[in-house]
Write a protein that holds these residues in place. Structure first.
Motif, PDB file in Angstrom:
ATOM      1  N   ALA A 230      43.280  39.724  33.641  1.00 54.32           N
ATOM      2  CA  ALA A 230      44.698  40.039  33.819  1.00 54.32           C
ATOM      3  C   ALA A 230      45.409  40.258  32.487  1.00 54.32           C
ATOM      4  N   ARG A 231      44.876  39.699  31.406  1.00 54.68           N
ATOM      5  CA  ARG A 231      45.564  39.807  30.117  1.00 54.68           C
ATOM      6  C   ARG A 231      45.612  41.233  29.586  1.00 54.68           C
ATOM      7  N   ARG A 232      44.711  42.091  30.055  1.00 55.92           N
ATOM      8  CA  ARG A 232      44.749  43.483  29.579  1.00 55.92           C
ATOM      9  C   ARG A 232      46.006  44.207  30.054  1.00 55.92           C
ATOM     10  N   PHE A 233      46.697  43.636  31.038  1.00 54.76           N
ATOM     11  CA  PHE A 233      47.927  44.241  31.551  1.00 54.76           C
ATOM     12  C   PHE A 233      49.183  43.631  30.925  1.00 54.76           C
ATOM     13  N   ASP A 234      49.008  42.733  29.957  1.00 58.05           N
ATOM     14  CA  ASP A 234      50.174  42.094  29.326  1.00 58.05           C
ATOM     15  C   ASP A 234      51.103  43.155  28.737  1.00 58.05           C
ATOM     16  N   GLY A 235      52.414  42.958  28.946  1.00 58.80           N
ATOM     17  CA  GLY A 235      53.412  43.873  28.411  1.00 58.80           C
ATOM     18  C   GLY A 235      53.689  45.079  29.286  1.00 58.80           C
ATOM     19  N   LEU A 236      52.993  45.182  30.415  1.00 58.95           N
ATOM     20  CA  LEU A 236      53.182  46.294  31.348  1.00 58.95           C
ATOM     21  C   LEU A 236      53.785  45.781  32.648  1.00 58.95           C
ATOM     22  N   GLU A 237      54.320  46.681  33.454  1.00 60.06           N
ATOM     23  CA  GLU A 237      54.909  46.336  34.748  1.00 60.06           C
ATOM     24  C   GLU A 237      53.853  46.507  35.833  1.00 60.06           C
ATOM     25  N   LEU A 238      53.370  45.385  36.364  1.00 63.48           N
ATOM     26  CA  LEU A 238      52.327  45.454  37.378  1.00 63.48           C
ATOM     27  C   LEU A 238      52.866  46.041  38.682  1.00 63.48           C
ATOM     28  N   VAL A 239      52.085  46.931  39.255  1.00 61.64           N
ATOM     29  CA  VAL A 239      52.398  47.480  40.570  1.00 61.64           C
ATOM     30  C   VAL A 239      51.916  46.476  41.618  1.00 61.64           C
ATOM     31  N   PRO A 240      52.747  46.110  42.613  1.00 64.60           N
ATOM     32  CA  PRO A 240      52.288  45.193  43.652  1.00 64.60           C
ATOM     33  C   PRO A 240      51.035  45.750  44.343  1.00 64.60           C
ATOM     34  N   PRO A 241      50.084  44.878  44.673  1.00 63.98           N
ATOM     35  CA  PRO A 241      50.146  43.413  44.706  1.00 63.98           C
ATOM     36  C   PRO A 241      49.701  42.714  43.426  1.00 63.98           C
ATOM     37  N   GLY A 242      49.679  43.386  42.290  1.00 60.48           N
ATOM     38  CA  GLY A 242      49.308  42.731  41.047  1.00 60.48           C
ATOM     39  C   GLY A 242      47.819  42.809  40.767  1.00 60.48           C
ATOM     40  N   VAL A 243      47.307  41.798  40.075  1.00 62.49           N
ATOM     41  CA  VAL A 243      45.888  41.734  39.731  1.00 62.49           C
ATOM     42  C   VAL A 243      45.184  40.928  40.816  1.00 62.49           C
ATOM     43  N   VAL A 244      44.359  41.603  41.584  1.00 65.36           N
ATOM     44  CA  VAL A 244      43.768  41.024  42.798  1.00 65.36           C
ATOM     45  C   VAL A 244      42.327  41.501  42.947  1.00 65.36           C
ATOM     46  N   PRO A 245      41.546  40.889  43.854  1.00 55.08           N
ATOM     47  CA  PRO A 245      40.217  41.436  44.130  1.00 55.08           C
ATOM     48  C   PRO A 245      40.300  42.905  44.574  1.00 55.08           C
ATOM     49  N   HIS A 246      39.261  43.669  44.276  1.00 46.77           N
ATOM     50  CA  HIS A 246      39.267  45.106  44.596  1.00 46.77           C
ATOM     51  C   HIS A 246      39.704  45.380  46.034  1.00 46.77           C
ATOM     52  N   THR A 247      39.184  44.586  46.947  1.00 54.83           N
ATOM     53  CA  THR A 247      39.426  44.832  48.366  1.00 54.83           C
ATOM     54  C   THR A 247      40.845  44.482  48.790  1.00 54.83           C
ATOM     55  N   HIS A 248      41.616  43.822  47.916  1.00 53.63           N
ATOM     56  CA  HIS A 248      42.978  43.395  48.276  1.00 53.63           C
ATOM     57  C   HIS A 248      44.055  44.287  47.665  1.00 53.63           C
ATOM     58  N   GLY A 265      35.318  40.852  41.813  1.00 49.19           N
ATOM     59  CA  GLY A 265      35.806  41.875  40.902  1.00 49.19           C
ATOM     60  C   GLY A 265      37.306  41.980  41.081  1.00 49.19           C
ATOM     61  N   TYR A 266      38.041  42.034  39.974  1.00 49.79           N
ATOM     62  CA  TYR A 266      39.502  42.101  40.038  1.00 49.79           C
ATOM     63  C   TYR A 266      39.978  43.419  39.423  1.00 49.79           C
ATOM     64  N   CYS A 267      41.159  43.842  39.883  1.00 50.45           N
ATOM     65  CA  CYS A 267      41.677  45.144  39.475  1.00 50.45           C
ATOM     66  C   CYS A 267      43.198  45.089  39.421  1.00 50.45           C
ATOM     67  N   GLY A 268      43.777  46.124  38.840  1.00 45.41           N
ATOM     68  CA  GLY A 268      45.223  46.210  38.809  1.00 45.41           C
ATOM     69  C   GLY A 268      45.674  47.581  38.352  1.00 45.41           C
TER      70      GLY A 268
END
Length: 273
Positions: A230-248, A265-268
């Protein structure tokens, strides 16, 4: 399509079939045919220890399809920089983006000669848009951006896609540097789209299978925790639902509203303000 390699140099001459390769194994797990015996042996050994890897591969491809569709159809993005694209398979980035917006422009980046051979033959986009391939190294963001600028207008928003590739960077500080250096020249309204395999709590079969793979002579792949990813997204505006498992991440609705089973596996997707 263009590439940095000399047109007189046959990329196939640089393909090493003596050790397994992650892009070819991933293609094998997805049901593709672009692999060698050493890759299929390594892939089968991995499946023996962690059978869930094939499901994870399919879930990763599902996230790519849904995220690119959302970016093109809803967020209005028309430019995609896909770094570490791997071997062509079903629903490649240009196919998904140009299905929603035929004028989309896509640059694929990889430094694998087998990917180059197949990209030149198969990654052909719509006549309204553009599809290009760049042979470059993720660890040299300046070269990546300079090459991409031949096809993309970097004064307009770009979706930067780092899909399953940052796990090959062992050092967390270098991951941060690469992401920062790639995002810095991109204008506000650009997006970071990224996923990687994540370390199950307490280790488990995925961790054991990855350790065996990393000992095979192939380029190692590092599993991180969801919090580290999740830290690779620091400073950015996450699109919902955020950093979650691929299937979510924005899955197709189910009759009862439940989420599909989670994967390791997590994605965002996140926007640069």
């Amino acid at each position: 399509m263009t590439a940095d390699a000399s047109p007189q140099q046959d990329p196939r001459a640089r393909i090493d079939t003596s050790v397994p390769h992650s892009a070819r194994i991933w293609n094998y797990w997805l049901g593709g045919k672009d692999s060698y015996p050493v890759d299929r042996v390594a892939g089968d050994e991995y499946l023996k220890i962690f059978p869930g890897i094939a499901e994870l591969a399919r879930a990763s491809r599902g996230f790519l399809t849904r995220s690119v569709t959302w970016l093109a159809a809803e967020a209005g993005i028309r430019q995609f920089l896909d770094i570490g694209t791997g071997l062509p398979t079903a629903d490649n980035t240009h196919e998904v983006a140009q299905r929603a917006a035929p004028e989309s422009r896509i640059v694929y980046v990889d430094n694998d000669p087998l990917v180059l051979v197949h990209a030149r033959a198969l990654l052909v986009g719509s006549p309204q848009g553009a599809t290009d391939y760049l042979e470059a190294d993720l660890r040299d963001p300046a070269a990546v951006l300079a090459g991409a600028a031949r096809t993309l207008d970097l004064d307009r928003p770009v979706a930067l896609m780092l899909m399953g590739v940052l796990g090959h960077i062992a050092d967390d500080a270098e991951v941060r540097r690469i992401v920062d250096d790639l995002l810095a020249p991109l204008v506000p309204g650009s997006y970071l789209v990224s996923y990687d395999g994540t370390l199950p709590e307490g280790g488990g079969e995925f961790d054991a299978a990855q350790d065996d793979y990393n000992d095979s002579g192939a380029v190692p792949y590092i599993l991180r925790t969801p919090e580290q990813l999740a830290r690779r997204f620091d400073g950015l505006e996450l699109v919902p639902p955020g950093v979650v498992p691929h299937t979510h991440w924005r899955p197709a609705p189910t009759p009862d509203g439940s989420l599909p089973p989670a994967v390791d596996g997590y994605c965002g997707v996140a926007r640069k303000a």
